[in-house]
Scaffold this motif. Structure first.
Motif, PDB file in Angstrom:
ATOM      1  N   GLN A  68     -37.542  27.917  -6.392  1.00  0.00           N
ATOM      2  CA  GLN A  68     -36.574  27.986  -5.336  1.00  0.00           C
ATOM      3  C   GLN A  68     -36.901  28.801  -4.201  1.00  0.00           C
ATOM      4  O   GLN A  68     -37.401  29.816  -4.472  1.00  0.00           O
ATOM      5  N   PRO A  69     -36.554  28.454  -2.986  1.00  0.00           N
ATOM      6  CA  PRO A  69     -36.880  29.268  -1.865  1.00  0.00           C
ATOM      7  C   PRO A  69     -35.787  30.214  -1.765  1.00  0.00           C
ATOM      8  O   PRO A  69     -34.628  30.089  -2.489  1.00  0.00           O
ATOM      9  N   PHE A  70     -36.004  31.852  -1.264  1.00  0.00           N
ATOM     10  CA  PHE A  70     -35.091  32.769  -1.031  1.00  0.00           C
ATOM     11  C   PHE A  70     -35.151  33.253   0.323  1.00  0.00           C
ATOM     12  O   PHE A  70     -36.176  33.347   0.927  1.00  0.00           O
ATOM     13  N   LEU A  71     -34.069  34.026   0.623  1.00  0.00           N
ATOM     14  CA  LEU A  71     -33.969  34.618   2.051  1.00  0.00           C
ATOM     15  C   LEU A  71     -33.643  36.074   1.720  1.00  0.00           C
ATOM     16  O   LEU A  71     -32.482  36.216   1.047  1.00  0.00           O
ATOM     17  N   ILE A  72     -34.445  36.983   2.454  1.00  0.00           N
ATOM     18  CA  ILE A  72     -34.005  38.302   2.378  1.00  0.00           C
ATOM     19  C   ILE A  72     -33.697  38.956   3.887  1.00  0.00           C
ATOM     20  O   ILE A  72     -34.710  38.913   4.637  1.00  0.00           O
ATOM     21  N   VAL A  77     -37.511  46.419   1.332  1.00  0.00           N
ATOM     22  CA  VAL A  77     -38.218  47.089   0.620  1.00  0.00           C
ATOM     23  C   VAL A  77     -37.601  47.474  -0.722  1.00  0.00           C
ATOM     24  O   VAL A  77     -38.270  47.130  -1.796  1.00  0.00           O
ATOM     25  N   GLU A  78     -36.142  47.600  -0.742  1.00  0.00           N
ATOM     26  CA  GLU A  78     -35.540  47.773  -1.941  1.00  0.00           C
ATOM     27  C   GLU A  78     -35.576  46.767  -2.757  1.00  0.00           C
ATOM     28  O   GLU A  78     -35.564  46.791  -4.102  1.00  0.00           O
ATOM     29  N   THR A  79     -35.422  45.624  -2.291  1.00  0.00           N
ATOM     30  CA  THR A  79     -35.322  44.313  -2.930  1.00  0.00           C
ATOM     31  C   THR A  79     -36.704  44.145  -3.656  1.00  0.00           C
ATOM     32  O   THR A  79     -36.653  43.588  -4.838  1.00  0.00           O
ATOM     33  N   GLN A  92     -47.321  45.770   8.112  1.00  0.00           N
ATOM     34  CA  GLN A  92     -46.101  46.730   8.018  1.00  0.00           C
ATOM     35  C   GLN A  92     -45.232  45.984   7.290  1.00  0.00           C
ATOM     36  O   GLN A  92     -45.302  44.540   7.080  1.00  0.00           O
ATOM     37  N   PRO A  93     -44.236  46.697   6.616  1.00  0.00           N
ATOM     38  CA  PRO A  93     -43.316  45.979   5.611  1.00  0.00           C
ATOM     39  C   PRO A  93     -42.204  45.413   6.474  1.00  0.00           C
ATOM     40  O   PRO A  93     -41.742  46.085   7.528  1.00  0.00           O
ATOM     41  N   PRO A  94     -41.835  44.224   6.233  1.00  0.00           N
ATOM     42  CA  PRO A  94     -40.789  43.253   6.881  1.00  0.00           C
ATOM     43  C   PRO A  94     -39.431  43.978   6.759  1.00  0.00           C
ATOM     44  O   PRO A  94     -39.127  44.760   5.727  1.00  0.00           O
ATOM     45  N   LYS A  95     -38.613  43.633   7.746  1.00  0.00           N
ATOM     46  CA  LYS A  95     -36.917  43.963   7.649  1.00  0.00           C
ATOM     47  C   LYS A  95     -36.393  42.540   7.340  1.00  0.00           C
ATOM     48  O   LYS A  95     -35.234  42.919   6.650  1.00  0.00           O
ATOM     49  N   SER A  96     -36.963  41.400   7.576  1.00  0.00           N
ATOM     50  CA  SER A  96     -36.335  40.397   7.226  1.00  0.00           C
ATOM     51  C   SER A  96     -37.434  39.311   7.008  1.00  0.00           C
ATOM     52  O   SER A  96     -38.638  39.483   7.205  1.00  0.00           O
ATOM     53  N   ALA A  97     -37.250  38.595   5.804  1.00  0.00           N
ATOM     54  CA  ALA A  97     -38.211  37.502   5.331  1.00  0.00           C
ATOM     55  C   ALA A  97     -37.685  36.300   4.680  1.00  0.00           C
ATOM     56  O   ALA A  97     -36.677  36.179   4.063  1.00  0.00           O
ATOM     57  N   MET A  98     -38.281  35.237   4.678  1.00  0.00           N
ATOM     58  CA  MET A  98     -37.823  34.025   3.844  1.00  0.00           C
ATOM     59  C   MET A  98     -39.325  33.497   3.104  1.00  0.00           C
ATOM     60  O   MET A  98     -40.405  33.520   3.876  1.00  0.00           O
ATOM     61  N   PHE A  99     -39.226  33.224   1.798  1.00  0.00           N
ATOM     62  CA  PHE A  99     -40.193  32.546   1.199  1.00  0.00           C
ATOM     63  C   PHE A  99     -39.740  31.355   0.680  1.00  0.00           C
ATOM     64  O   PHE A  99     -38.593  30.977   0.065  1.00  0.00           O
ATOM     65  N   VAL A 100     -40.672  30.099   0.817  1.00  0.00           N
ATOM     66  CA  VAL A 100     -40.499  28.888   0.610  1.00  0.00           C
ATOM     67  C   VAL A 100     -41.590  28.262  -0.541  1.00  0.00           C
ATOM     68  O   VAL A 100     -43.033  28.382  -0.252  1.00  0.00           O
ATOM     69  N   PRO A 101     -41.417  27.986  -1.713  1.00  0.00           N
ATOM     70  CA  PRO A 101     -42.635  27.355  -2.640  1.00  0.00           C
ATOM     71  C   PRO A 101     -43.323  26.084  -2.242  1.00  0.00           C
ATOM     72  O   PRO A 101     -42.665  25.196  -1.513  1.00  0.00           O
ATOM     73  N   MET A 102     -44.330  25.888  -2.314  1.00  0.00           N
ATOM     74  CA  MET A 102     -45.228  24.769  -2.173  1.00  0.00           C
ATOM     75  C   MET A 102     -45.266  24.140  -3.522  1.00  0.00           C
ATOM     76  O   MET A 102     -46.036  24.469  -4.450  1.00  0.00           O
ATOM     77  N   VAL A 103     -44.456  22.828  -3.629  1.00  0.00           N
ATOM     78  CA  VAL A 103     -44.166  22.176  -5.211  1.00  0.00           C
ATOM     79  C   VAL A 103     -44.979  20.931  -5.164  1.00  0.00           C
ATOM     80  O   VAL A 103     -44.716  20.238  -4.227  1.00  0.00           O
ATOM     81  N   GLU A 120     -33.372  43.281  11.192  1.00  0.00           N
ATOM     82  CA  GLU A 120     -32.764  42.555  10.128  1.00  0.00           C
ATOM     83  C   GLU A 120     -32.218  41.347  10.406  1.00  0.00           C
ATOM     84  O   GLU A 120     -31.762  41.095  11.696  1.00  0.00           O
ATOM     85  N   ASN A 121     -31.576  40.601   9.356  1.00  0.00           N
ATOM     86  CA  ASN A 121     -30.916  39.365   9.883  1.00  0.00           C
ATOM     87  C   ASN A 121     -31.313  38.431  10.953  1.00  0.00           C
ATOM     88  O   ASN A 121     -30.918  37.802  11.777  1.00  0.00           O
ATOM     89  N   ALA A 122     -32.715  38.462  10.832  1.00  0.00           N
ATOM     90  CA  ALA A 122     -33.836  37.554  11.731  1.00  0.00           C
ATOM     91  C   ALA A 122     -33.584  36.055  11.451  1.00  0.00           C
ATOM     92  O   ALA A 122     -33.889  35.353  12.548  1.00  0.00           O
ATOM     93  N   PHE A 123     -33.453  35.579  10.265  1.00  0.00           N
ATOM     94  CA  PHE A 123     -33.551  34.366   9.932  1.00  0.00           C
ATOM     95  C   PHE A 123     -32.343  33.697   9.297  1.00  0.00           C
ATOM     96  O   PHE A 123     -31.316  34.533   8.782  1.00  0.00           O
ATOM     97  N   THR A 124     -31.955  32.305   9.689  1.00  0.00           N
ATOM     98  CA  THR A 124     -30.638  31.811   9.231  1.00  0.00           C
ATOM     99  C   THR A 124     -30.902  30.833   7.938  1.00  0.00           C
ATOM    100  O   THR A 124     -32.033  30.488   7.594  1.00  0.00           O
ATOM    101  N   GLU A 125     -29.902  30.489   7.504  1.00  0.00           N
ATOM    102  CA  GLU A 125     -29.929  29.411   6.280  1.00  0.00           C
ATOM    103  C   GLU A 125     -30.637  28.148   6.983  1.00  0.00           C
ATOM    104  O   GLU A 125     -31.406  27.223   6.343  1.00  0.00           O
ATOM    105  N   SER A 126     -30.190  27.741   8.117  1.00  0.00           N
ATOM    106  CA  SER A 126     -30.749  26.716   8.913  1.00  0.00           C
ATOM    107  C   SER A 126     -32.227  26.774   9.090  1.00  0.00           C
ATOM    108  O   SER A 126     -33.029  25.779   8.947  1.00  0.00           O
TER     109      SER A 126
END
Length: 512
Positions: A68-72, A77-79, A92-103, A120-126
């Motif tokens: 499943q994809p997930f959004l931070i 860094v703590e996560t 450099q370490p990111p402040k916002s990131a999202m990861f999506v699997p290639m299935v 932070e909060n650079a990305f949305t659910e959309s």
């Protein structure tokens, strides 16, 4: 349209850079056997990064476990540290990131990640839904490209086999027309000289009574008869195994304790000439100018030719025996009758030999495996774990050669017209399959498609359907394709998935 896999990574990566407010884009694929990830497209603030294969990071391990994809959007860094990571592998370490699997199917083959290192909060659910849709499309494209590469390779191998068989057939026909041993030997040598473009060619024959190896055909060299046990030729006759040496020939001779005979060669290929269970001689082609001149295809082709040569020489010997019998019969009072009998026996024998089928290319892999299992492996000391592992790997690799050859044949059948399924030619794995489960799996795999349009999915699935025997993966893919087409060509309304029993049939339907 794109069939080059790296071009697909570049195309999608560059397009993502344009579509999203992101500073970093990473597309990575996973090698599950080694536990490594490979960087296919990595860019940060306009700078392209490259890396050797490296162990899977914490985020990719999560994707493999959950699919499943997930959004931070904060406390990145703590996560990362919470899941055993450091927060950054390069840059450099990111402040916002999202990861999506290639299935692909049920396997996570890689991931796509977007990162912002400034806020932070650079990305949305959309954003994550859009990236998930793009990643799914890329996964399909990459799988198509992989299948295309496999099919192209199979076609190339098929053409290679066809060319080899055509050559063998041509030589076999020529051999069948020769019943004089001297003419046959000259013809074989000339054919090999032209076919392999070799600097040195020889045909060696063993006299089993004197144990002397002679060279009735030589090109590019002038070797005197030798005793059985001398040179590479003797090694091939005694072991019944071909020898292919593409470099350091002299050094390998010394390691094997074999004295150098004749003109030095840079590349050497020699195969035994079999007649029944015996090896009566050797065919060899060599290059004095180039190393790595011959390959496994050359070895296979020369081995097949040697088998035909063995049959032809045996026929020629039989022919000489018949002529001798005829001459002796003519000296007797009943010469005419005995001559006719000898002629009839000869024609019967030759006819039988000429009907012997050519050994198939795939069959040689099985022959090699059998010889290793019966003659080589039993005499090897397997007490050393490395030796035992090597023997196992050799056996496994030979089995892969055989099974992959058969599997790729099935692959071409699978990509033929759907009508082939109706003809009952598709092969199905023998496993019990729950059609409700198949339908639910297909629906789960296409859920993201409905998010893009104002479409409603209606499920009418009877969960009490009996199991069937079939191929679960193929059935899931068929339903995924039907749902994808329905979504693609439907702008509003509903898409209905039904699974039910009607008399003695199970029916699954997708309607829009």
């Amino acid at each position: 349209r794109e069939m080059d896999m790296q071009a697909i990574y570049d195309l999608v990566g560059n397009r993502i850079c344009e579509l999203f407010d992101t500073q970093t884009v990473l597309i990575r694929t996973f090698d599950h056997e080694t536990g490594n990830e490979n960087w296919r497209f990595v860019i940060e603030k306009g700078k392209r990064y490259f890396s050797e294969p490296r162990p899977l990071n914490w985020a990719n391990k999560q994707l493999i476990n959950t699919k499943q994809p997930f959004l931070i959007n904060e406390n990145y860094v703590e996560t990362a540290r919470k899941f055993g990571g450091t927060g950054v592998s390069k840059g450099q370490p990111p402040k916002s990131a999202m990861f999506v699997p290639m299935v692909v199917g049920d396997v996570v083959r890689g991931s796509v990640s977007l990162q912002n290192i400034d806020r932070e909060n650079a990305f949305t659910e959309s954003d994550m839904r859009l990236l998930t849709t793009l990643t799914n499309s890329m996964s399909v494209a990459l799988e198509n490209a992989r299948l295309f590469d496999e099919t192209t390779l199979l076609l190339a191998e098929s053409k290679q086999r066809a060319a080899e068989l055509s050559t063998v057939n041509s030589i076999s026909k020529a051999l069948a027309s020769q019943l004089n041993a001297d003419d046959l030997i000259k013809m074989v040598g000339d054919q090999l000289k032209n076919l392999f473009k070799a600097n040195i060619v020889y045909l060696a024959l063993l006299n089993s009574k004197t144990n002397i190896v002679s060279f009735p055909y030589q090109y590019g060299d002038n070797m005197a008869p030798l005793k059985l046990g001398e040179g590479l030729t003797s090694r091939i006759i005694m072991t019944g195994e071909p020898i292919l040496i593409n470099k350091d020939l002299q050094e390998l001779r010394e390691q094997m304790g074999i004295q150098s005979i004749g003109v030095p060669a840079a590349s050497y290929l020699g195969v035994p000439i079999p007649v029944g269970d015996e090896n009566i001689g050797v065919l060899s082609v060599q290059s004095t100018e180039h190393e790595n001149r011959f390959n496994e295809n050359d070895l296979r082709l020369l081995t097949t030719i040697a088998s035909s040569v063995g049959v032809a020489l045996n026929n020629a010997t039989l022919f000489e025996d018949v002529k001798l019998a005829k001459m002796e019969a003519e000296a007797a009072s009943n010469a005419a009758e005995k001559a006719n009998e000898a002629k009839s026996a000869f024609l019967s024998t030759v006819s039988h030999e000429l009907r012997t089928p050519l050994t198939s290319v795939l069959g040689f892999a099985k022959i090699i495996r059998k010889r290793l299992d019966e003659k080589i492996f039993p005499i090897v000391d397997r007490s050393d774990k490395k030796t035992d592992k090597t023997i196992s790997q050799i056996s496994e690799n030979l089995q892969v050669v055989i099974s992959e050859g058969e599997r790729l044949t099935h692959l071409i059948n699978d990509v033929l017209d759907l009508a082939k399924i109706e003809a009952g030619k598709m092969e199905w794995s023998q496993e019990n399959v729950s059609m409700p489960e198949v339908a639910e799996r297909a629906i789960a795999a296409t859920t993201s498609l409905f998010d893009q349009k104002a479409l409603k999915l209606v499920k009418e699935i009877d969960t009490n359907l009996p199991e069937i025997t079939g191929d679960k993966d193929k059935l899931i893919q068929v339903i995924i394709n039907l749902i994808s087409n329905s979504v693609k060509f439907t702008d509003k309304g509903t898409v209905t998935c039904r699974a039910y029993q009607e008399k003695d049939e199970l029916i699954v339907s997708i309607s829009d």
